[in-house]
Design an enzyme around this catalytic site. Structure first.
Site, PDB file in Angstrom:
ATOM      1  N   ARG A 157       0.864  -1.176   0.000  1.00 12.47           N
ATOM      2  CA  ARG A 157       0.000   0.000   0.000  1.00 12.47           C
ATOM      3  C   ARG A 157       0.904   1.230   0.000  1.00 12.47           C
ATOM      4  O   ARG A 157       2.008   1.208   0.560  1.00 12.47           O
ATOM      5  CB  ARG A 157      -0.890   0.022   1.237  1.00 12.47           C
ATOM      6  CG  ARG A 157      -1.841  -1.168   1.364  1.00 12.47           C
ATOM      7  CD  ARG A 157      -2.635  -1.061   2.655  1.00 12.47           C
ATOM      8  NE  ARG A 157      -3.598  -2.157   2.800  1.00 12.47           N
ATOM      9  CZ  ARG A 157      -3.340  -3.295   3.443  1.00 12.47           C
ATOM     10  NH1 ARG A 157      -2.153  -3.471   4.017  1.00 12.47           N
ATOM     11  NH2 ARG A 157      -4.257  -4.247   3.534  1.00 12.47           N
ATOM     12  N   LYS A 181      -2.300  -2.662   7.933  1.00 10.12           N
ATOM     13  CA  LYS A 181      -3.506  -2.214   8.621  1.00 10.12           C
ATOM     14  C   LYS A 181      -3.710  -2.993   9.899  1.00 10.12           C
ATOM     15  O   LYS A 181      -3.481  -4.198   9.950  1.00 10.12           O
ATOM     16  CB  LYS A 181      -4.724  -2.380   7.705  1.00 10.12           C
ATOM     17  CG  LYS A 181      -4.799  -1.371   6.568  1.00 10.12           C
ATOM     18  CD  LYS A 181      -6.098  -1.493   5.808  1.00 10.12           C
ATOM     19  CE  LYS A 181      -6.247  -0.407   4.752  1.00 10.12           C
ATOM     20  NZ  LYS A 181      -7.522  -0.519   4.017  1.00 10.12           N
ATOM     21  N   HIS A 252      -1.834   2.664  -6.276  1.00 12.16           N
ATOM     22  CA  HIS A 252      -2.781   1.572  -6.042  1.00 12.16           C
ATOM     23  C   HIS A 252      -2.950   0.713  -7.291  1.00 12.16           C
ATOM     24  O   HIS A 252      -3.148  -0.508  -7.197  1.00 12.16           O
ATOM     25  CB  HIS A 252      -4.127   2.137  -5.604  1.00 12.16           C
ATOM     26  CG  HIS A 252      -4.910   1.174  -4.758  1.00 12.16           C
ATOM     27  ND1 HIS A 252      -4.449   0.695  -3.548  1.00 12.16           N
ATOM     28  CD2 HIS A 252      -6.124   0.585  -4.947  1.00 12.16           C
ATOM     29  CE1 HIS A 252      -5.347  -0.145  -3.028  1.00 12.16           C
ATOM     30  NE2 HIS A 252      -6.354  -0.224  -3.852  1.00 12.16           N
ATOM     31  N   ARG A 255      -0.217  -1.701  -7.312  1.00 14.33           N
ATOM     32  CA  ARG A 255      -0.548  -2.774  -6.353  1.00 14.33           C
ATOM     33  C   ARG A 255      -1.499  -3.779  -7.002  1.00 14.33           C
ATOM     34  O   ARG A 255      -1.340  -4.991  -6.850  1.00 14.33           O
ATOM     35  CB  ARG A 255      -1.175  -2.151  -5.109  1.00 14.33           C
ATOM     36  CG  ARG A 255      -1.670  -3.136  -4.042  1.00 14.33           C
ATOM     37  CD  ARG A 255      -2.059  -2.340  -2.801  1.00 14.33           C
ATOM     38  NE  ARG A 255      -2.971  -3.035  -1.912  1.00 14.33           N
ATOM     39  CZ  ARG A 255      -2.588  -3.872  -0.935  1.00 14.33           C
ATOM     40  NH1 ARG A 255      -1.322  -4.157  -0.771  1.00 14.33           N
ATOM     41  NH2 ARG A 255      -3.495  -4.432  -0.138  1.00 14.33           N
ATOM     42  N   HIS A 278      -4.412  -8.660   3.063  1.00 15.90           N
ATOM     43  CA  HIS A 278      -5.869  -8.651   3.200  1.00 15.90           C
ATOM     44  C   HIS A 278      -6.275  -9.581   4.335  1.00 15.90           C
ATOM     45  O   HIS A 278      -5.843 -10.743   4.376  1.00 15.90           O
ATOM     46  CB  HIS A 278      -6.539  -9.133   1.909  1.00 15.90           C
ATOM     47  CG  HIS A 278      -6.464  -8.148   0.791  1.00 15.90           C
ATOM     48  ND1 HIS A 278      -6.660  -8.499  -0.541  1.00 15.90           N
ATOM     49  CD2 HIS A 278      -6.224  -6.814   0.784  1.00 15.90           C
ATOM     50  CE1 HIS A 278      -6.537  -7.426  -1.293  1.00 15.90           C
ATOM     51  NE2 HIS A 278      -6.271  -6.392  -0.519  1.00 15.90           N
ATOM     52  N   TYR A 287      -9.705  -9.757  -7.770  1.00  6.62           N
ATOM     53  CA  TYR A 287      -8.720  -9.931  -8.832  1.00  6.62           C
ATOM     54  C   TYR A 287      -8.980 -11.156  -9.699  1.00  6.62           C
ATOM     55  O   TYR A 287      -8.346 -11.324 -10.733  1.00  6.62           O
ATOM     56  CB  TYR A 287      -7.319 -10.047  -8.224  1.00  6.62           C
ATOM     57  CG  TYR A 287      -6.877  -8.812  -7.504  1.00  6.62           C
ATOM     58  CD1 TYR A 287      -6.475  -7.685  -8.197  1.00  6.62           C
ATOM     59  CD2 TYR A 287      -6.884  -8.767  -6.112  1.00  6.62           C
ATOM     60  CE1 TYR A 287      -6.091  -6.541  -7.526  1.00  6.62           C
ATOM     61  CE2 TYR A 287      -6.486  -7.629  -5.430  1.00  6.62           C
ATOM     62  CZ  TYR A 287      -6.099  -6.517  -6.149  1.00  6.62           C
ATOM     63  OH  TYR A 287      -5.723  -5.388  -5.493  1.00  6.62           O
TER      64      TYR A 287
END
Length: 312
Positions: A157, A181, A252, A255, A278, A287
């Site tokens: 990210r 995150k 992004h 990514r 994730h 994806y």
């Protein structure tokens, strides 16, 4: 009950117990203040409201044209807030418990081809080697080359990249330990090209006044590291020079390219999930649309029924 103090307590809990980032906490606060303002117009408050009033303000978002993702995010904030009030004994019910989330249609990520990524990387490398650049231009080109290689090699990210501590790339590691995150850590491998770009960038960086910075990409700013907006702007300029539509390029998007190209070359979806950081496999599944032709071809070639059909 003081609303401001209650929101502060809620945000403190989300930070301490769930590792919510500063940006996430600010978004929660905005959502809760928005809800309280809307409810005030209906003669109630966020702390005292009931299910009927919540339904009305959520319906008003749809009427006002808010995207389903924005509606869902605000509903999620409200649910967590009311769960907090209930758990703390500040309410004896949860008025948000059975509210329905708006239907979200997943936005397919922008995809750029491997050829376009190669063009971008080649130009970034070429610029980093130009002899006609000033010292400042050379440093900027070296930094961008390193950023491009890192983004595509790791799928980081942009927030993870710009805040990356320099210490984690010292010693030419084969893997980077990334804190993403919710303060969750993951290991991501480095390509040979990325390692070489980092090595050259460190050689240059360490000869400048930036050598004392704790960040890999320092900046003379309040934060101390390069702003994500600067990275995005420099990428778009590089894309234009490489003959790529600038609207199709962002950190992004690179990514996305990292994930999509891995899957196209046979990577397992759960491995890609882990590399991207994730927490939920459903997030990574956006994806899989890039694999439709490959999967169809695989079934046609290897499924027993397909083989029988060819034999007949």
């Amino acid at each position: 009950m003081n609303l401001s103090a209650t929101i502060d307590n809620f945000l403190e809990m989300m930070s301490a117990e769930r590792g919510a980032s500063k940006n996430t906490l600010e978004a929660y606060r905005r959502d809760l203040l928005w809800a309280n303002e809307e409810l005030a117009g209906a003669g109630t408050s966020l702390i005292d409201t009931g299910r009927e009033q919540l339904t009305k303000i959520l319906a008003s978002m749809q009427k006002d044209g808010f995207a389903a993702t924005s509606q869902a995010r605000r509903l999620s904030t409200l649910r967590q807030f009311f769960q907090f009030l209930y758990a703390e004994g500040l309410r004896n019910d949860d008025p948000s418990g059975d509210l329905l989330s708006p239907r979200k249609h997943p936005n397919l990520p922008k995809i750029i081809s491997e050829k376009q990524v190669d063009n971008l990387r080649d130009l970034a490398e070429k610029n980093a080697q130009r002899a006609d650049f000033t010292a400042a231009e050379h440093k900027k080109a070296m930094r961008l080359h390193t950023i491009v290689e890192l983004l595509y090699a790791t799928g980081l990210r942009i927030s993870e990249l710009v805040t990356m501590p320099v210490r984690i790339v010292r010693g030419a590691p084969d893997f980077l330990l990334i804190r993403g995150k919710g303060s969750k850590e993951r290991m991501v491998p480095l390509s040979g090209k990325a390692k070489e770009a980092i090595r050259k960038w460190l050689e240059l960086r360490d000869k400048t006044t930036d050598s004392d910075s704790s960040y890999l990409f320092p900046a003379h700013s309040e934060q101390g590291y390069i702003a994500r907006q600067v990275v995005a702007r420099e990428l778009k300029i590089l894309a234009i020079d490489a003959g790529i539509n600038a609207h199709n390029i962002s950190p992004h998007v690179i990514r996305h390219a990292f994930a999509s190209h891995l899957l196209q070359h046979g990577a397992d979806l759960r491995v890609v999930q882990q590399l991207l950081g994730h927490s939920d496999i459903s997030t990574t599944q956006i994806y899989t649309h890039v694999l439709e032709e490959k999967l169809q071809s695989l079934v046609n070639e290897h499924h027993p029924l397909a083989e029988r059909s060819h034999a007949e």
